[in-house]
Write a protein that holds these residues in place. Structure first.
Motif, short mmCIF file in Angstrom:
data_model
loop_
_atom_site.label_atom_id
_atom_site.label_comp_id
_atom_site.label_asym_id
_atom_site.label_seq_id
_atom_site.Cartn_x
_atom_site.Cartn_y
_atom_site.Cartn_z
N VAL A 1 42.99 48.20 26.85
CA VAL A 1 42.42 49.25 27.70
C VAL A 1 40.99 48.87 28.11
N ASP A 2 40.23 48.32 27.17
CA ASP A 2 38.87 47.88 27.48
C ASP A 2 38.87 46.80 28.56
N LEU A 3 39.77 45.83 28.44
CA LEU A 3 39.84 44.76 29.43
C LEU A 3 40.33 45.27 30.78
N SER A 4 41.16 46.29 30.76
CA SER A 4 41.60 46.92 32.01
C SER A 4 40.41 47.60 32.69
N GLN B 1 37.43 46.68 32.48
CA GLN B 1 36.57 45.62 33.00
C GLN B 1 37.16 44.94 34.23
N GLY B 2 38.35 45.36 34.63
CA GLY B 2 38.97 44.82 35.83
C GLY B 2 39.72 43.53 35.63
N LEU B 3 40.00 43.13 34.38
CA LEU B 3 40.69 41.87 34.14
C LEU B 3 42.20 42.04 34.01
N LEU B 4 42.64 43.24 33.65
CA LEU B 4 44.06 43.51 33.48
C LEU B 4 44.49 44.69 34.32
N ASP B 5 45.75 44.68 34.72
CA ASP B 5 46.37 45.83 35.38
C ASP B 5 47.35 46.47 34.39
N VAL B 6 47.39 47.79 34.38
CA VAL B 6 48.32 48.51 33.52
C VAL B 6 49.62 48.72 34.29
N GLU B 7 50.73 48.30 33.68
CA GLU B 7 52.04 48.50 34.29
C GLU B 7 52.75 49.62 33.55
N GLN B 8 52.97 50.71 34.22
CA GLN B 8 53.53 51.90 33.60
C GLN B 8 54.83 51.59 32.85
N HIS B 9 54.83 51.92 31.56
CA HIS B 9 56.00 51.76 30.69
C HIS B 9 56.41 50.30 30.48
N ARG B 10 55.58 49.35 30.92
CA ARG B 10 55.95 47.94 30.79
C ARG B 10 54.91 47.12 30.05
N GLY B 11 53.67 47.54 30.06
CA GLY B 11 52.63 46.78 29.38
C GLY B 11 51.45 46.49 30.29
N PHE B 12 50.96 45.27 30.22
CA PHE B 12 49.77 44.87 30.97
C PHE B 12 50.04 43.55 31.69
N ARG B 13 49.23 43.31 32.70
CA ARG B 13 49.36 42.07 33.47
C ARG B 13 47.96 41.59 33.85
N VAL B 14 47.74 40.29 33.75
CA VAL B 14 46.46 39.73 34.15
C VAL B 14 46.29 39.91 35.65
N ARG B 15 45.16 40.48 36.03
CA ARG B 15 44.94 40.80 37.45
C ARG B 15 44.88 39.54 38.30
N VAL B 16 45.45 39.63 39.47
CA VAL B 16 45.41 38.54 40.44
C VAL B 16 44.31 38.84 41.44
N PHE B 17 43.29 38.00 41.47
CA PHE B 17 42.20 38.17 42.42
C PHE B 17 42.44 37.27 43.64
N THR B 18 42.20 37.80 44.81
CA THR B 18 42.37 37.05 46.05
C THR B 18 41.03 36.46 46.50
N ARG B 19 41.09 35.63 47.52
CA ARG B 19 39.86 35.08 48.09
C ARG B 19 38.96 36.19 48.61
N ASP B 20 39.57 37.21 49.23
CA ASP B 20 38.78 38.33 49.72
C ASP B 20 38.12 39.08 48.57
N ASP B 21 38.84 39.22 47.45
CA ASP B 21 38.24 39.84 46.27
C ASP B 21 37.02 39.04 45.82
N TYR B 22 37.19 37.73 45.77
CA TYR B 22 36.11 36.85 45.32
C TYR B 22 34.89 36.98 46.23
N ARG B 23 35.11 36.93 47.53
CA ARG B 23 33.99 37.06 48.46
C ARG B 23 33.28 38.39 48.28
N ALA B 24 34.06 39.46 48.10
CA ALA B 24 33.46 40.79 47.92
C ALA B 24 32.67 40.87 46.61
#
Length: 217
Positions: free
Chosen positions: A51-54, A56-79
């Motif tokens: 939950v802490d890592l979520s 911090q924006g590093l993980l996404d919470v998947e309802q009833h399934r667990g967690f997933r490492v967030r995928v950052f795009t080039r646009d995310d990086y530029r922003a």
């Protein structure tokens, strides 16, 4: 097995290192149970760490399934780089920004040691070592501002930027000459209170980060 003294924080730090090292790649999904079994601990501190890592924006919470490492795009990086630049430049423009109360302040000496270690890692092309020292360098430099909210915000953005960049950097045949390395030059400018030089170096740092993304992938 991880000791229980600061279990939640230790698990969060360990998992963040796994993400930064690429051992938990972007898009990788997992459950609390899987992580608990991996570290040999109960589910509660693992869930809290995730939950802490979520947050911090590093993980996404998947309802009833667990967690997933967030995928950052080039646009995310530029922003993220743009946001980081706006805050950092604003901080450095403050008359008292990053000026220790005493010229011999141990905090600045520690920042200088981090800078030297980071530069050695750049010259060696050692990405894993560099990431650790780079984050510590900017975190300690940011702590001189005296505003923990600014320091925490910038640290979070730098971690996210590394998470995006690391998979691409690992594919490069050689990293020497392609990574920013003016750590000690920045510390020198801060120590002599040269606001113009500090602003110039930080601007070059942000320009380098934006230029890097165009070379990756």
């Amino acid at each position: 097995m991880i000791q229980r003294s600061t279990l939640r924080a230790q698990i969060a730090d360990a998992l963040r290192d796994e993400v930064l090292a690429g051992r938990l790649p972007a898009g990788k999904g997992f459950t609390v149970k899987e992580i608990a079994e991996q570290y040999g601990v109960s589910a509660t501190p693992v869930r809290e760490a995730l939950v802490d890592l979520s947050a911090q924006g590093l993980l996404d919470v998947e309802q009833h399934r667990g967690f997933r490492v967030r995928v950052f795009t080039r646009d995310d990086y530029r922003a993220m780089v743009e946001a980081r630049a706006l805050v950092t430049e604003g901080v450095f423009r403050r008359p008292s920004a990053f000026v220790p109360p005493d010229p011999g302040d141990e905090r600045l000496a520690s920042v200088r040691r981090r800078a030297a270690s980071a530069e050695r890692a750049v010259l060696a092309g050692d990405l894993d070592v560099l990431i650790g020292y780079d984050l510590r360098f900017w975190r300690e430099l940011g702590d001189l501002v005296g505003n923990p909210y600014i320091s925490e915000f910038l640290d979070r953005l730098r971690v996210q930027c590394w998470v995006f960049a690391v998979p691409y950097l690992r594919e490069q045949p050689g990293l020497r000459g392609s990574l920013w390395a003016d750590y000690r030059e920045l510390v020198d400018a801060v120590e002599r209170r040269d606001a113009a030089a500090v602003e110039r170096i930080v601007a070059a740092y942000d320009e380098h980060a934006l230029g890097l993304v165009e070379k990756l992938g």
